[in-house]
Write a protein that holds these residues in place. Sequence first.
Motif, mmCIF file in Angstrom:
data_model
loop_
_atom_site.group_PDB
_atom_site.id
_atom_site.type_symbol
_atom_site.label_atom_id
_atom_site.label_comp_id
_atom_site.label_asym_id
_atom_site.label_seq_id
_atom_site.Cartn_x
_atom_site.Cartn_y
_atom_site.Cartn_z
ATOM 1 N N LYS A 1 -33.300 -1.071 -36.741
ATOM 2 C CA LYS A 1 -33.153 0.031 -35.791
ATOM 3 C C LYS A 1 -34.511 0.503 -35.266
ATOM 4 C CE LYS A 1 -30.931 2.681 -38.773
ATOM 5 N NZ LYS A 1 -30.552 2.147 -40.032
ATOM 6 N N ARG B 1 -17.144 0.686 -38.237
ATOM 7 C CA ARG B 1 -17.750 1.166 -39.481
ATOM 8 C C ARG B 1 -18.523 2.470 -39.231
ATOM 9 N NH1 ARG B 1 -20.931 -1.975 -43.622
ATOM 10 N NH2 ARG B 1 -20.998 -3.674 -42.143
ATOM 11 N N LEU B 2 -19.323 2.458 -38.157
ATOM 12 C CA LEU B 2 -20.079 3.666 -37.836
ATOM 13 C C LEU B 2 -19.156 4.831 -37.528
ATOM 14 C CD1 LEU B 2 -23.075 2.553 -35.617
ATOM 15 C CD2 LEU B 2 -23.024 3.014 -38.055
ATOM 16 N N LEU C 1 -17.881 6.173 -40.580
ATOM 17 C CA LEU C 1 -18.971 6.767 -41.333
ATOM 18 C C LEU C 1 -19.245 8.207 -40.896
ATOM 19 C CD1 LEU C 1 -20.787 5.550 -43.503
ATOM 20 C CD2 LEU C 1 -22.453 5.030 -41.729
ATOM 21 N N TRP D 1 -27.202 11.560 -44.073
ATOM 22 C CA TRP D 1 -25.978 10.918 -43.593
ATOM 23 C C TRP D 1 -25.900 10.949 -42.063
ATOM 24 C CZ3 TRP D 1 -22.400 9.403 -47.471
ATOM 25 C CH2 TRP D 1 -21.253 8.785 -46.975
ATOM 26 N N PRO D 2 -25.564 9.827 -41.421
ATOM 27 C CA PRO D 2 -25.427 9.827 -39.955
ATOM 28 C C PRO D 2 -24.365 10.818 -39.496
ATOM 29 C CG PRO D 2 -25.336 7.595 -40.832
ATOM 30 C CD PRO D 2 -25.275 8.520 -42.012
ATOM 31 N N ILE E 1 -22.509 9.419 -33.147
ATOM 32 C CA ILE E 1 -22.770 8.108 -32.538
ATOM 33 C C ILE E 1 -23.098 8.323 -31.068
ATOM 34 C CG2 ILE E 1 -21.762 5.861 -31.955
ATOM 35 C CD1 ILE E 1 -19.993 6.161 -34.384
ATOM 36 N N ILE F 1 -27.295 6.027 -33.832
ATOM 37 C CA ILE F 1 -26.743 7.085 -34.669
ATOM 38 C C ILE F 1 -27.719 8.247 -34.719
ATOM 39 C CG2 ILE F 1 -25.161 5.801 -36.169
ATOM 40 C CD1 ILE F 1 -27.455 5.314 -38.076
ATOM 41 N N VAL G 1 -29.220 11.098 -36.951
ATOM 42 C CA VAL G 1 -29.392 11.337 -38.381
ATOM 43 C C VAL G 1 -30.365 12.505 -38.563
ATOM 44 C CG1 VAL G 1 -29.930 10.208 -40.582
ATOM 45 C CG2 VAL G 1 -29.259 8.812 -38.634
ATOM 46 N N ASP H 1 -30.656 5.520 -45.045
ATOM 47 C CA ASP H 1 -30.141 4.236 -44.535
ATOM 48 C C ASP H 1 -28.735 3.952 -45.029
ATOM 49 O OD1 ASP H 1 -32.108 3.566 -42.840
ATOM 50 O OD2 ASP H 1 -33.209 2.293 -44.221
ATOM 51 N N ASP I 1 -26.120 3.571 -43.157
ATOM 52 C CA ASP I 1 -25.229 2.932 -42.176
ATOM 53 C C ASP I 1 -24.709 1.566 -42.600
ATOM 54 O OD1 ASP I 1 -27.543 1.173 -40.881
ATOM 55 O OD2 ASP I 1 -28.246 3.234 -41.079
#
Lengths: 491, 211
Positions: free
Chosen positions: A27, A53-54, A57, A80-81, A84, A93, A95, A183, A185
């Motif tokens: 990233k 997944r994101l 999340l 934690w993210p 999006i 993301i 964060v 990290d 994600d």
Amino acid sequence: MSLVSIKAKDGDNVEFVMKDPKRGGVKDVYFSPDRSYVVAFFRKPLDNNGKERLDKLVTTYRQGIFGKQGAEYWKNLFCWPEKIVEYNNMTGIVVPVYHPNFFFPPNTNLEGAEKEGKWFTSAKNFNRFVPESEKGTLLSYLRICINLSRAVRRLHAAGLAHSDLSYKNCLVDPATGDACIIDIDGLVVPGLFAPDVLGTPDFMAPEVVATMKLDFKDPNRKFPCRATDQHALAILIYQYLFHRHPLRGSKVHSQDTEIQEALEMGEKALFIENSQDTSNRYKIQKNDKDFLPWVDTNKLPYTIMGPYLKELFNKAFIDGLHSPNQRPSADDWEEALIKTADLIQPCLDTKCPKKWYVFDNSTKPACPYCGTKLKGQLPVFDFYSSRDGVNFRPDSHRLMIYHNQYLYPWHVMRNVFPNEKLSEYEKKPVAYFAFHQKQWILINQTLDSLFDATNNKPISKGSYVALTNGLQLQLSKDPNGRLVNVSLVQA
Amino acid sequence: MRRLPVYLLIDVSGSMSGEPIKSVNDGLQLLVSALRKEPQALETAYLSLITFSDVVKQVAPLTELASFKIPTLTASGGTSLGGVLSEVSSVAKKEINKGSADEKGDWKPLVFLMTDGVPTDNVENGLRAFKDSKWGMVIACAAGPEADTKLLQRITENVVLLDTCDSDSIKAFFRWVSSSVSVSSKKVESGAQLDNNELPPPPPELSLLKF
């Protein structure tokens, strides 16, 4: 300055300065103008699975952990993210930024560098490069390990696996004992989202390393999951407590470094302190002075961390090293670390590098780090609890007493545990210890029914009881209340 | 403890004089100070600097990162690429602990080669000696359009191109070198590589030559 303003998927405004990204593994990271959060864009476009997944999340999984009681608590342990964003066909993301205490402070040689774990797990870095003020004490490393175990326990309880736990992905602050997992994600959800990294060297589980040459679809190929997190967690804990790696010994499997690496971390992985097979013990080399004394397993064997951790290290690095289902859970580590924190004594030498050490259960206790002997009388509390209020059985939990040490509700009640569920009330000490006029005393602050069972008399709030060898104290009349047996060790 | 040797081979021929060599000097400063904030590098990395022009000179023998003194380079003369390949092969033989049946040796050395032109010596002997030695990751950087990329591709499969030899590009290269020295997560698809030989993504100023 090129400020970009966009809307996140949830409709919120997101701003970032499109300049000088910090380039991570996958990233590019840009700061918000007020530097309260970052926007991290994946350099490669994500497939649908990755996007889903994101999505999960920042919504389901995030709410699962942060949407309940204790959200504030978990905010300190996870970065934690939160959102999006899509920008120029890139997925990103949002964060939160790391807490300032995870950066080395100004006017130190490492000013501004992130306190990633490797600064502290490496003996050489710890000895030579970490500023004195940031080195922490044994107690702060125990706190770090408790925090990490707790965070991993929470992820696992939510059905998730981190899949890439390492000193890179854990920020730690030994000055305070804080730790934070970053990290996130790449989280693995068994059956739903497969891992996209294998892990980081030093932390990959032996079964993952041993099978990484197999085809992706080979049923014998092993991927990151909860059991591999358990391996990585054990490695992290060992490294933070001893400043050395538990599997990097002196055994040579091959003179080709790559084959050596694959074997010593994989198929042939062997604990350097395995007492049955000593072939991988670390032999100190000529150029090792920067790594001493930490790499000297004769001087500082893993057993100095006391019985609870010794048992778990044996399970993690002997029984469970090649048998994933025998590895201790994050829960096991949390409990053992908390009990170990009750076994520590302050070192009498103020210059001691660790300041504290785990009592070794001997009559001649000495600090393993600096050799300073303990002098005087040492009170020990052994806890017992009862199911019926009549018969008390040992809890395998001991508290070592020192001047100004506190007694907490989780010592008093067998159904109270020191974790994120504690109420504000339960976080407060209920009694304390002092060495007063040549004797050890326990002063009752808030206990309603503290009772001297040996002399058959209550000890009311504000009064104290002198600690004598063999004294039995009932800490509470509540059915869950514990009984203690006092021993006085003469050192 | 195993060391990670890093050899920097820098072209100091006449064509590098002016902005390029100044940028290389700045880049070296940047590289060393970036590495000194990398815990992985501080623990294990040892640096050596070998320059080549008409002559090849090991300006700094393999030295621990923390005590590495950064020299100031000046540029003049030809481009002894063959010579520098021979030299790094022979000094590595002397400096690196290859280990034995009962002692672990050093990690395989990383080599970063930067050149802006065409060699003025015969490269075949040097190339052979280089290929006969064991290296970890080898990265050749073609600085500017004059560099002989075909030849560099015979040295290593990792060739990066700097379109121009200006200070931003050269600094970007050195910054990238510093990130290549630290560990990163291993991707699921990336096969059986456990050594330190997975390249981080290059910054936009650099392009990895594919062939």
